[in-house]
Each structure stands twice: as structure tokens, then as C-alpha cells.
Design an enzyme around this catalytic site. Structure first.
Site, short mmCIF file in Angstrom:
data_model
loop_
_atom_site.label_atom_id
_atom_site.label_comp_id
_atom_site.label_asym_id
_atom_site.label_seq_id
_atom_site.Cartn_x
_atom_site.Cartn_y
_atom_site.Cartn_z
N ARG A 85 0.85 -1.20 0.00
CA ARG A 85 0.00 0.00 0.00
C ARG A 85 0.88 1.24 0.00
O ARG A 85 0.96 1.96 0.99
CB ARG A 85 -0.92 -0.05 1.20
CG ARG A 85 -1.93 -1.14 1.00
CD ARG A 85 -2.93 -1.16 2.04
NE ARG A 85 -4.20 -1.52 1.45
CZ ARG A 85 -5.33 -1.55 2.10
NH1 ARG A 85 -5.37 -1.23 3.36
NH2 ARG A 85 -6.43 -1.91 1.49
N GLN A 102 -0.32 2.26 -5.94
CA GLN A 102 -1.75 2.58 -5.91
C GLN A 102 -2.46 2.24 -7.22
O GLN A 102 -3.57 1.74 -7.21
CB GLN A 102 -1.95 4.06 -5.59
CG GLN A 102 -2.50 4.25 -4.19
CD GLN A 102 -2.60 5.70 -3.80
OE1 GLN A 102 -2.23 6.60 -4.55
NE2 GLN A 102 -3.12 5.94 -2.61
N ASP A 136 -3.52 -1.40 -7.33
CA ASP A 136 -4.21 -1.92 -6.14
C ASP A 136 -5.61 -2.44 -6.50
O ASP A 136 -6.61 -1.72 -6.40
CB ASP A 136 -4.28 -0.81 -5.09
CG ASP A 136 -4.88 -1.27 -3.78
OD1 ASP A 136 -5.33 -2.43 -3.70
OD2 ASP A 136 -4.90 -0.46 -2.84
N SER A 145 -8.44 -2.45 -3.74
CA SER A 145 -9.15 -1.18 -3.55
C SER A 145 -10.14 -0.93 -4.68
O SER A 145 -11.24 -0.43 -4.46
CB SER A 145 -8.16 -0.01 -3.46
OG SER A 145 -7.43 -0.10 -2.26
N TYR A 165 -4.25 -1.66 7.56
CA TYR A 165 -5.41 -2.52 7.78
C TYR A 165 -5.81 -2.52 9.25
O TYR A 165 -4.95 -2.41 10.15
CB TYR A 165 -5.08 -3.97 7.41
CG TYR A 165 -4.94 -4.22 5.92
CD1 TYR A 165 -6.07 -4.25 5.11
CD2 TYR A 165 -3.70 -4.44 5.35
CE1 TYR A 165 -5.94 -4.50 3.74
CE2 TYR A 165 -3.57 -4.69 4.00
CZ TYR A 165 -4.69 -4.72 3.19
OH TYR A 165 -4.57 -4.95 1.86
P1 NAD Z 1 -10.47 -3.45 4.94
O1 NAD Z 1 -11.22 -3.88 3.74
O2 NAD Z 1 -9.32 -4.24 5.40
O3 NAD Z 1 -11.48 -3.37 6.20
C1 NAD Z 1 -12.58 -2.55 6.19
C2 NAD Z 1 -12.61 -1.66 7.40
O4 NAD Z 1 -13.10 -2.41 8.51
C3 NAD Z 1 -11.27 -1.09 7.85
O5 NAD Z 1 -11.34 0.30 7.81
C4 NAD Z 1 -11.10 -1.63 9.26
O6 NAD Z 1 -10.47 -0.70 10.13
C5 NAD Z 1 -12.53 -1.87 9.66
N1 NAD Z 1 -12.71 -2.78 10.80
C6 NAD Z 1 -12.12 -3.98 11.02
N2 NAD Z 1 -12.56 -4.49 12.19
C7 NAD Z 1 -13.45 -3.61 12.71
C8 NAD Z 1 -14.25 -3.58 13.89
N3 NAD Z 1 -14.22 -4.56 14.78
N4 NAD Z 1 -15.02 -2.51 14.09
C9 NAD Z 1 -15.05 -1.48 13.20
N5 NAD Z 1 -14.35 -1.45 12.07
C10 NAD Z 1 -13.55 -2.51 11.83
O7 NAD Z 1 -10.10 -1.93 4.80
P2 NAD Z 1 -9.43 -1.20 3.55
O8 NAD Z 1 -10.44 -0.93 2.53
O9 NAD Z 1 -8.27 -1.99 3.18
O10 NAD Z 1 -9.02 0.21 4.19
C11 NAD Z 1 -8.24 0.31 5.36
C12 NAD Z 1 -7.46 1.63 5.32
O11 NAD Z 1 -6.40 1.56 4.39
C13 NAD Z 1 -8.32 2.82 4.89
O12 NAD Z 1 -7.92 3.95 5.63
C14 NAD Z 1 -7.95 3.02 3.47
O13 NAD Z 1 -8.16 4.36 3.02
C15 NAD Z 1 -6.47 2.65 3.51
N6 NAD Z 1 -5.95 2.25 2.19
C16 NAD Z 1 -4.77 2.78 1.78
C17 NAD Z 1 -4.24 2.42 0.55
C18 NAD Z 1 -2.94 2.97 0.08
O14 NAD Z 1 -2.31 3.67 0.83
N7 NAD Z 1 -2.53 2.70 -1.13
C19 NAD Z 1 -4.92 1.51 -0.26
C20 NAD Z 1 -6.12 0.98 0.20
C21 NAD Z 1 -6.64 1.38 1.44
#
Ligand code: NAD
Length: 427
Positions: free
Chosen positions: A163, A168, A171, A174, A270
Site C-alpha cells: 500500500r 496505488q 491496487d 481497492s 489494515y
Molecule cells: P479493509 O477492507 O481491510 O477493512 C474494512 C474496514 O473495517 C477497515 O477500515 C477496518 O479498520 C474496519 N474494521 C475492522 N474491524 C473492525 C471492527 N471490529 N469494528 C469497526 N471497524 C472494523 O479496509 P481497507 O479498505 O483496506 O481500508 C483500510 C485503510 O487503508 C483505509 O484507511 C484506506 O483508506 C487505507 N488504504 C490505503 C491504501 C494505500 O495507501 N494505497 C490503499 C487501500 C486502502
């Protein structure tokens, strides 16, 4: 052998993963020109409508020196007939075996691993040294991954993409999460016996729908944006405090609970697994806000773990009849106790949607986004018209899953409790 700049890829693939034990590096020892063919078979998972490459990415790949072969009909369900591929310079092959037989690189959406229904049949078509790229569910079944490894394919798992800013554009997780968040809102809206926006009409005022999103990752954030566009009042909760600002920037109200997750976020961004007492407290605190919501969309997952159960049967009972829960975590065990993966059920008057493979329901754009992600990944293997797979490159290093008969990814090996690899095959 024909010597052209474009044909340097395969040679480099051959040498890409040659391990130089003396220096502890993979090095490229030969520079030979042979052609590299990317093959796209039709997806075989039941109901899967996506395709790994779409016609619009073909010219870019051809320009970079690749040759593209597509199984006939592979893109039809996503809105890309064979003729569109032909127009852009791809070739059409008559069947799956022909694509696997011809391709140096096989590009799929759901490879065996993530396709546990029909994917196994592909093992017989794979060959040593062939490259496989797609969703492989690297934190899934060790037996399945070992079967893939034993074919000798060099596989890259898109789920393992780092990430970073540079990665990006590659990805795919995403991209697919974006599609899922969008589509979940539309399906829930279609199921709800109410409308989303507030309306002031001659027949009186209609109050807006109240939507709660649990888990504000990529899917959750897209669900917030989509529900807001439709006029709903949107609240969202995530255990990662960093998500508050993102929720608010999309016009959502952030639900603050008086509990704090321990190390809520790992180094890759994550969410992390918490203990059962944390989840019990979450359920208790979420009960009221869930009861007040017309739609609850849950997306809470933790990589490699069963999804936390955040909505109990009793909490469902507390919702108004006609309410809707869309459990986007259904495939991972579900965030709601009453979710049935792959099904839509009605319990206590509440419709609980457990549709899996939601991205496949928007196959045109899901395929387009995925194809662009794969194209960026494939082009990253190429420098100056030659395949220069820099194994010091974290994108290549992190996504490399199997090679030479072994599961070689150290993170995956650790997760699957496999011993560290030493010497040949080690990273
Ligand atoms: P994910 O699909 O892994 O999970 C979905 C969401 O569920 C996450 O935000 C996680 O914190 C939440 N979650 C897990 N257990 C929980 C609980 N018990 N109660 C409440 N919430 C809970 O998440 P994602 O789509 O991979 O995104 C996670 C973060 O990573 C976000 O901030 C996203 O913007 C970021 N992200 C960054 C990049 C990058 O930098 N290239 C790429 C993708 C996502």
C-alpha cells in the site's frame, strides 16, 4: 528465434527469479529476445462476469511489447465482445486449454485459491515457469496454495500489493472494494421500502433514510459517498480513529464509541483483530445506533481472519421491519450473526443480504479497473522495452507468491506457519 525489443520479456521472466545465493539477490543473467504472450481465459467461477483484461488496455500492452491472446467470449458478459479485442490488436483463441497452452503469463480475476469451485481444473493446464497473476487468496488454504505451487507456476497475488503511493495504480483490492461499496448501497436502496432523500411535496414531507456504515475502509467510504449522493443521512463507524476525518470529509457523521481498539491499525493500514471483550463492548454500544438505522452496511474485516461479529440476532430484532442489512463481509464469515453467505434472508422483518462476489455485479467497470491495475503491474515489469524485473522492487517482491514449486512469500509462509525458506527458493 526472432529478435525484437518487445520479445525480451520472456527471457527476463526466465531469469527473473534465478536466485543468486552468493549475493542473496535475484539477478537477471541473460538478455535474450523471445516473445511474451499474455493469455486471458474466460473466468470460470459460477456467476463471475468480469474479465482480467479489457480491450482498451490492449494497445498499451502491445506497444510495450506483449502479445495478447483472449479466450473466445471471455469478455462478453462484461460488455467486451471478441470483436473489440480484435480491433485493438489481441488474438482470440478457441478455448481455455489453448490460452493456457500459449500464454507465458496467464492473467485472471479469480485464480484457483479464490475460485474454490471450479479453479482446481486449471491446475492441469498450468506449467512450470508460466506466470500467473490474479486473486489467489494468499491467506487462505495452505493445501490449495501448495497445489498451485506444485505446478511450478510463478504466481503473483494481487491481494499482496503493497500500500504505497507507487503501487496505488495496481491496487486491485481497492478497485474492487470501491465497486462493492457503490453496488451495496444501490442493492440496499432497491430492497428498502422507503426512499433515500428528504422530499417536501404536496403530499407532505418524506424523511430521509438513515444509513449506517460499519467499517470505513475503501468499500465503506464509497458506500458513504454513494448513499450521500442519493440523499440519505449517513453515519459511519470504524475502530480506526484515523477514519473519522475521511468519513466527515464525505459528509458522513462519525459515530464515536467510548472504547479504544488496541493498535487499531497495522503497518499496512489494515484494521487489526481485537479480543472478544472488545467486540462484545462494540456490539453493546452499537445496539442503539443500529436500531435507529434503516440500512446497515457492514464491511469490517481483518486480513486473514474471520470477520468480527458485530450485529447479533437480538440487534436485528431491534431494527424496524423493512430495514436492510448488507453484509459485505459475508464471504469472510459475516459481520451479522444471521448472514447466510451467498443468500438474502429475511429475519425478524429485516432483509439481510449476504451476496458474495459483489464486484462481479458491475462487470464492465470492475473489469476496466482491474485491467488497468494489471496493466500497470505488467508494465512495471518492463523498463526501456525490456523486461527488467527488479526483484529489489517491493511491488514484485511483495506480490510474488509461488515459484519453483514452493510458496515463497515470507509473509504468507509466516501466516500459514510454514518454516522459513533457506537457499534456493528463499527470498
Ligand atoms: P479493509 O477492507 O481491510 O477493512 C474494512 C474496514 O473495517 C477497515 O477500515 C477496518 O479498520 C474496519 N474494521 C475492522 N474491524 C473492525 C471492527 N471490529 N469494528 C469497526 N471497524 C472494523 O479496509 P481497507 O479498505 O483496506 O481500508 C483500510 C485503510 O487503508 C483505509 O484507511 C484506506 O483508506 C487505507 N488504504 C490505503 C491504501 C494505500 O495507501 N494505497 C490503499 C487501500 C486502502
Amino acid at each position: 528465434m526472432r529478435w525484437t525489443p518487445r520479445s525480451s520479456f520472456a527471457a527476463a521472466i526466465v531469469c527473473l527469479f534465478r536466485y543468486n545465493s552468493r549475493f542473496g539477490l535475484y539477478t537477471c543473467g541473460v538478455e535474450e529476445y523471445i516473445s511474451v504472450i499474455i493469455g486471458v481465459p474466460k473466468e470460470s467461477y459460477p456467476g463471475e462476469r468480469r474479465v482480467a483484461l479489457v480491450p482498451m488496455v490492449v494497445p498499451n500492452l502491445v506497444k510495450a511489447g506483449f502479445e495478447i491472446v483472449i479466450e473466445t467470449g471471455a469478455g462478453v458478459e462484461a460488455g467486451y465482445p471478441d470483436a473489440f479485442y480484435l480491433e485493438k490488436g489481441a488474438k482470440i483463441l478457441p478455448d481455455r486449454a489453448a490460452v493456457f497452452g500459449k500464454a507465458d503469463i496467464v492473467a485472471q480475476v479469480l485464480c484457483y485459491g479464490s475460485n474454490d469451485v471450479t479453479g482446481k481444473a486449471d491446475l492441469a493446464l498450468m506449467r512450470r515457469g508460466q506466470v500467473l497473476i490474479g486473486f489467489l487468496r494468499p491467506l487462505g488454504s495452505v493445501e490449495v496454495l501448495q497445489q498451485v505451487a506444485q505446478t511450478g507456476v510463478t504466481s503473483f497475488s494481487v491481494e499482496l500489493m503493497p500500500r504505497t503511493t507507487r503501487a496505488q495504480s495496481m491496487d486491485a483490492l481497492s478497485s474492487m472494494a470501491t465497486i462493492c461499496g457503490y453496488k451495496a448501497v444501490l442493492i440496499a436502496a432497491d430492497t428498502l421500502p422507503r426512499i433515500f432523500p428528504m422530499l417536501t411535496t404536496a403530499a407532505g414531507t418524506v424523511t430521509p433514510a438513515r444509513i449506517l456504515i460499519i467499517g470505513a475502509g475503501v468499500a465503506g467510504l464509497q458506500a458513504i459517498a454513494t448513499a450521500r449522493r442519493l440523499g440519505a443521512v449517513v453515519s459511519a463507524y470504524d475502530m480506526r480513529p484515523a477514519s473519522k476525518e475521511q468519513v466527515q470529509s464525505l459528509g458522513g457523521r462519525f459515530v464515536e464509541l467510548p472504547i479504544e481498539a488496541k493498535d487499531a491499525q497495522d503497518a499496512r493500514g489494515y484494521g487489526t483483530a481485537q479480543d472478544e471483550s472488545f467486540y462484545a463492548k462494540q456490539r453493546e454500544l452499537l445496539t442503539r445506533v443500529i436500531a435507529e438505522s434503516d440500512i446497515v452496511i457492514t464491511t469490517a474485516v481483518v486480513p486473514g481472519k474471520k470477520a468480527p461479529m458485530l450485529v447479533t440476532a437480538d440487534m436485528v430484532k431491534g431494527m424496524a421491519p423493512g430495514s436492510v442489512i448488507f453484509d459485505l463481509a459475508a464471504e469472510r464469515g459475516g459481520n451479522c450473526e444471521l448472514t447466510r453467505a451467498g443468500q438474502t434472508v429475511v429475519e425478524h422483518g429485516v432483509t439481510i443480504i449476504g451476496i458474495i462476489n459483489v464486484a462481479s455485479k458491475v462487470p464492465y467497470h470492475a473489469s476496466q479497473m482491474y485491467a488497468r491495475n494489471l496493466t500497470a503491474f505488467l508494465l512495471n515489469l518492463v523498463k526501456d522495452g525490456k523486461l527488467r524485473p527488479d526483484t529489489e522492487d517491493e511491488i514484485i517482491r511483495d506480490t510474488l507468491l509461488t515459484r519453483g514449486g514452493e510458496i515463497v512469500n515470507p509473509r504468507v509462509r509466516e501466516f500459514l506457519a510454514l518454516p522459513e525458506l533457506v537457499g534456493q527458493g528463499a527470498k
